[in-house]
Write a protein that holds these residues in place. Structure first.
Motif, PDB file in Angstrom:
ATOM      1  N   THR A 115      28.050  74.544  78.147  1.00  8.53           N
ATOM      2  CA  THR A 115      28.379  76.072  77.733  1.00  8.53           C
ATOM      3  C   THR A 115      27.745  76.720  76.663  1.00  8.53           C
ATOM      4  O   THR A 115      28.146  75.970  75.454  1.00  8.53           O
ATOM      5  N   PRO A 116      26.973  77.560  76.774  1.00 12.55           N
ATOM      6  CA  PRO A 116      26.238  78.288  75.652  1.00 12.55           C
ATOM      7  C   PRO A 116      27.412  78.844  74.666  1.00 12.55           C
ATOM      8  O   PRO A 116      28.218  79.711  75.331  1.00 12.55           O
ATOM      9  N   ARG A 117      27.102  78.727  73.595  1.00 13.34           N
ATOM     10  CA  ARG A 117      27.998  79.176  72.515  1.00 13.34           C
ATOM     11  C   ARG A 117      27.595  80.812  71.987  1.00 13.34           C
ATOM     12  O   ARG A 117      26.156  81.066  72.114  1.00 13.34           O
ATOM     13  N   SER A 118      28.592  81.685  72.002  1.00 11.28           N
ATOM     14  CA  SER A 118      28.200  82.969  71.217  1.00 11.28           C
ATOM     15  C   SER A 118      27.853  82.794  69.925  1.00 11.28           C
ATOM     16  O   SER A 118      28.100  81.611  69.149  1.00 11.28           O
ATOM     17  N   THR A 119      27.121  83.643  69.269  1.00 10.06           N
ATOM     18  CA  THR A 119      26.636  83.666  67.896  1.00 10.06           C
ATOM     19  C   THR A 119      27.899  84.069  66.773  1.00 10.06           C
ATOM     20  O   THR A 119      27.785  84.145  65.684  1.00 10.06           O
TER      21      THR A 119
END
Length: 951
Positions: free
Chosen positions: A182-186
């Motif tokens: 899952t891509p992480r938020s900044t």
């Protein structure tokens, strides 16, 4: 699981409510009031359980297992040990404690680890393993003394509690592995403000408490004699737990009664919250009741395992469909996770003797999973291919064509006759305002290239056509008495202003007078209220704006009925202050401000459903409507926040308090800039220095560096949320303070068939930052564009907090670099955008605000757009700067060459267009047109006013 229809119906209700909650829980207004929401949801669920008990004879297991003959004979092996007396109070206390852990984790959710909750079935399986009782084998067949040893071993292996535990660990670990994909938020976890290890510890403790609650509840309810008694026991537990939570909620309210909290009865917030409470309460009640009824016929492990498996399969299939995109660049990990989850769960169904899984037979589910794995492999092979052409190539070309089309539509009219005809065409037959010929003559004299296209003015003023001129005048009278309001009055062809006490405000008003005076003689008498604050202030619910807009759109301008004339007066929220402190300041908390912004979105939009509280994970569905792959494509759509609820947590404008009065009625207030949620009227209010002629260094002689600097003096208020979620702080962290675990997706060049093609790759952020020449950070000076000023002392708390987290960078001459990254301030857009546009540099703009010139600028032609989530920052800058001979990424040298010709073209186009269409003369033309239109809107005889060509 039992095969009777009632049990299957219970399982269907469980699964449907679980999936619905899983898909909708990310966006809720409930999270803003966690204890109150927990109390209401528990109370509603308890009441629903009591209500369901009245209809228990129609529910599965209505007779109760103690009424069955098997139970009376002691043949029912699934009955747990008799519960202890202290179980019920322990369950109640643990539920209250568990909810407090949830609130703690959500506060620092960006520091949490995704997927830990997937190990809940493992804990339940471990409980069954250590409390396992071998059931007596009852058979009418004589025992075979000479059975097949291989068959006996196979039977033992399938029914062994060790196999059950192992299979549970296998598919739970597969679900946990989804977190790595899952891509992480900044939105980052601060080492200064957050405690990452503590948050993860709380997560683990919460899962353990979940297991204890479920086991104890199962024991208590399994020994209830009938379904009615089970539901009433459950209802009593939930209501008593809700009372415990309400005690904590009341204690919190009492302890904070002196703090600044929003008690103002803003329109719509209460109804939005109540709708979420009751709709979610219905789902939670269904989930809890169906879980209990199912578990009492088996164990708590079955529904928990199926819920975990369902979440894993939904996530895995979604990842497979994303293979080949920037979200899932490779096909190996998604297919591996899918296979592990499927294999583990099939093994689990045999070990737990589950012949039916909800409504599917086990053999059917096995075939379905094998088919899904096979189909996923085909999808992966088809979708995992190289990108033939860089997406930015297409974006630059298409927007270049669109820029030519826009200019043709904006400058059709070469004569007054054509201008009048074009105006009527664009405004449903409405005549231009009086003195339109004077405006046209002025615009031609100023060499304005934009004659026909003033969409922003039309959009801003249209709702006011739905009000009577008297209503608008009453609104102006209300504004006059508010702080930070400037007044420009035009009477008898002359413009004048009021005299504010603030020197900076006086300068702004003086500049507006200088702008208006040359054409004031052609304007009708009027007074306009000007917002001297940076932030817009008119935030009207969508329903009201829609009604006014529809009324204003009628060809005969039929006005709304009198019921809309009397509006509730706005009441500002006052800070609780010392009696000696005067005057009291106005204040709207960031939480309430975000709720009001959600109400400004149309029903059915993503943001109307609530602000997305999951700040840890990247919201792919939020960026998809306005993006082409990873890159921002549709700038107009991006400026609309209603389809992207995550943006409300990723900008200082949304995460800091609104320190000023905020109005939900449509008032005639003119402001410098606004987001699409607001109804302020945009007015040009730029400093004259932004238009000064300067000899700029040519593009080729500038430093090949991406630079962004922000003065610490412009940071404003810093809250715990804005420190880790604000657009400027996230940028500084991403470029300078990225951890070893942080990753970005980059579009990198690869050699294939003698050509350069492209593919997305997951890249450590630190490794991606290395080859790219970023110089981004905060400076300790009054303004980053002024290099003559010395560093100022950092004494206030906000400054010290930012300094400790990010440090200060050396002051640079920003406009001496090729790529100038322009990021919003806390309350408005970047102030030095126009100088950057004229400076022969490439403006790299990341902004959520509209200004008077926004509609005149096209992305990828006049500037490079960057989504404030920054997920495409590295790929975008790598396209222009290139990666060849700049070091290695992912362990290999890169072949992506610089597209300097495109960067030079954008810098040149931006400069030429700014000197042609965004001059101070164009600002005056826009102002003249705006005030001319406004003068008619506020005129009592506006329906009959209009410019007509002489016969």
């Amino acid at each position: 699981m039992a095969r009777d229809g009632g049990s299957r119906l219970t399982a269907v209700c469980f699964l449907a409510s679980y999936i619905w909650l899983s898909c909708s829980l990310q966006r809720h207004s409930l999270i803003d009031q966690p204890r109150l929401s927990s109390f209401l949801l528990l109370f509603i669920s308890g009441a629903a359980a009591f209500g369901a008990s009245l209809f228990s004879k129609w529910l599965p297991g209505a007779d109760g297992r103690f009424d069955s003959e098997a139970a009376l004979k002691g043949m029912q092996s699934s009955i747990p040990h008799r519960p202890r007396r202290f179980y019920v109070p322990c369950i109640i206390l643990l539920i209250v404690f568990r909810l407090e852990i949830v609130h703690t984790v959500v506060q620092d959710f960006q520091c949490s680890v995704e997927g830990i909750e997937a190990f809940l079935p493992v804990l339940l399986a471990a409980h069954e393993f250590f409390s396992h009782r071998t059931p007596p084998v009852v058979s009418d067949e004589p025992e075979d003394m000479w059975g097949d040893p291989l068959e006996d071993f196979k039977e033992w292996l399938i029914s062994s509690p060790i196999t059950l535990l192992f299979s549970t660990v296998l598919f739970s670990y597969g679900v946990f592995m989804l977190g790595d994909l899952t891509p992480r938020s900044t939105y980052f976890c601060s080492t200064l403000m957050n405690k990452s290890s503590y948050t993860v510890l709380m997560q683990c403790l919460g899962v353990l408490i979940d297991a204890i609650i479920l086991v104890m509840l199962w024991r208590v309810l399994s020994w209830a004699r009938t379904t009615r008694s089970r539901l009433r026991t459950l209802g009593g537990i939930l209501i008593l737990a809700s009372i415990g939570v309400s005690a904590l909620w009341l204690e919190t309210r009492i302890s904070r009664h002196r703090e600044i909290i929003g008690h103002h009865p803003f329109k719509g917030i209460g109804s939005l919250y109540l709708f979420d409470v009751f709709s979610t309460g219905l789902l939670v009640s269904t989930l809890i009741i169906s879980t209990v009824l199912w578990a009492c016929d088996s164990t708590m492990l079955e529904p928990t395992a199926i819920a975990t498996f369902t979440s894993g399969m939904m996530g895995s299939i979604q990842n497979v469909l994303l293979i080949g995109t920037y979200l899932q660049p490779t096909f190996g990990p998604p297919l591996t996770v899918l296979s592990v989850i499927s294999a583990g769960f099939i093994m689990f169904t045999y070990a737990n003797n589950m012949r039916w899984i909800v409504v599917f037979k086990r053999v059917f589910l096995m075939g379905l999973l094998i088919s899904i794995i096979f189909a996923s492999g085909i999808v992966a092979l088809v979708k995992h291919k190289l990108v033939e052409r860089h997406p930015v190539d297409d974006l630059v070309y298409r927007n270049r064509v669109e820029a030519d089309r826009w200019l043709r539509h904006a400058s059709i009219s070469t004569t007054l006759k054509l201008a009048v005809a074009e105006y009527k065409d664009r405004h449903n037959g409405r005549d231009p305002p009086p003195n339109f010929d004077k405006w046209f003559e002025y615009a031609r004299k100023q060499n304005s290239v934009v004659i026909d296209r003033f969409d922003q003015i039309e959009k801003d003023l249209l709702p006011f056509w739905g009000m009577t001129p008297q209503q608008i005048h009453n609104g102006f009278e209300r504004l006059k008495g508010l702080p930070d309001i400037g007044i420009i009055t035009i009477a008898n062809g002359k413009a004048s202003r009021n005299r504010p006490t603030d020197g900076d405000q006086e300068t702004v008003l003086e500049s507006l007078l200088w702008l208006i005076t040359p054409f004031a003689e052609h304007l009708p008498d009027m007074s306009v209220a000007i917002n001297m604050n940076e932030r817009p202030r008119i935030l009207v619910p969508w329903d009201d704006i829609h009604r006014l807009t529809m009324a204003g759109s009628q060809s005969r301008f039929q006005l709304l009925p009198n019921r809309l004339r009397t509006r509730r007066e706005d009441v500002t929220i006052s800070v609780e202050s010392n009696p000696m402190d005067t005057p009291k300041a106005t204040y709207v908390s960031a939480k309430k401000f975000r709720q009001l912004e959600a109400l400004a979105c149309p029903p059915g939009s993503a943001a109307r459903g609530g602000v997305q509280w999951d700040v840890r994970d990247f919201c792919a569905s939020c960026v998809k409507p306005h993006s082409k792959g990873q890159f921002l494509e549709d700038w107009e759509m991006f400026l609309d926040p209603c389809h992207q609820p995550d943006i409300f947590n990723l900008h200082d404008f949304h995460t800091t308090p609104h320190l000023g009065d905020l109005h939900q009625d449509l008032l005639p207030l003119f402001s410098r800039s606004k987001t699409d949620s607001f109804s302020d009227i945009i007015m040009p209010m730029h400093d004259i220095w932004a238009f000064l002629e300067t000899e700029w260094t040519s593009f080729d002689k500038k430093k090949d560096i991406v630079v962004w600097q922000e003065s610490i003096r412009e940071v404003g208020v810093v809250t715990p949320q804005s420190l880790v979620g604000g657009q400027r702080n996230r940028l500084a962290h991403l470029v300078n303070n990225a951890s070893a675990a942080d990753e970005v997706s980059m579009l990198l060049g690869v050699q294939s068939d003698g050509k350069t093609k492209f593919q997305y790759e997951k890249t450590p952020t630190q490794g991606a930052n290395g080859p790219l020449p970023f110089e981004c950070g905060f400076t300790n000076a009054d303004h980053p564009t002024n290099t003559l000023l010395k560093a100022q002392p950092c004494e206030d708390a906000n400054c010290q907090l930012v300094h400790q987290e990010f440090g200060f960078k050396e002051l640079r001459k920003v406009l001496d670099h090729r790529y100038v990254l322009l990021v919003d301030g806390a309350d408005g857009g970047p102030h030095h955008f126009l100088p950057a546009l004229r400076s022969n540099s490439v403006p790299v703009l990341s902004s959520i605000f509209r200004e008077w010139y926004t509609e005149r600028l096209l992305p990828w032609v006049h500037f490079v757009p960057i989504d404030p989530r920054y997920h495409a920052l590295h790929s975008t800058m790598a396209y222009f700067i290139g990666l060849k001979n700049r070091g290695t990424i992912n362990g290999r040298s890169q072949i992506t060459t610089a597209r300097l010709e495109d960067a030079r073209w954008i810098a040149d186009e931006g400069r030429k267009w700014a000197n042609k269409a965004i001059r101070k003369e164009d600002m005056a033309v826009y102002m003249f047109r705006l005030l001319l239109e406004w003068g008619r809107v506020i005129n009592e005889d506006r329906d009959n006013l209009g410019f007509k060509l002489p016969e």
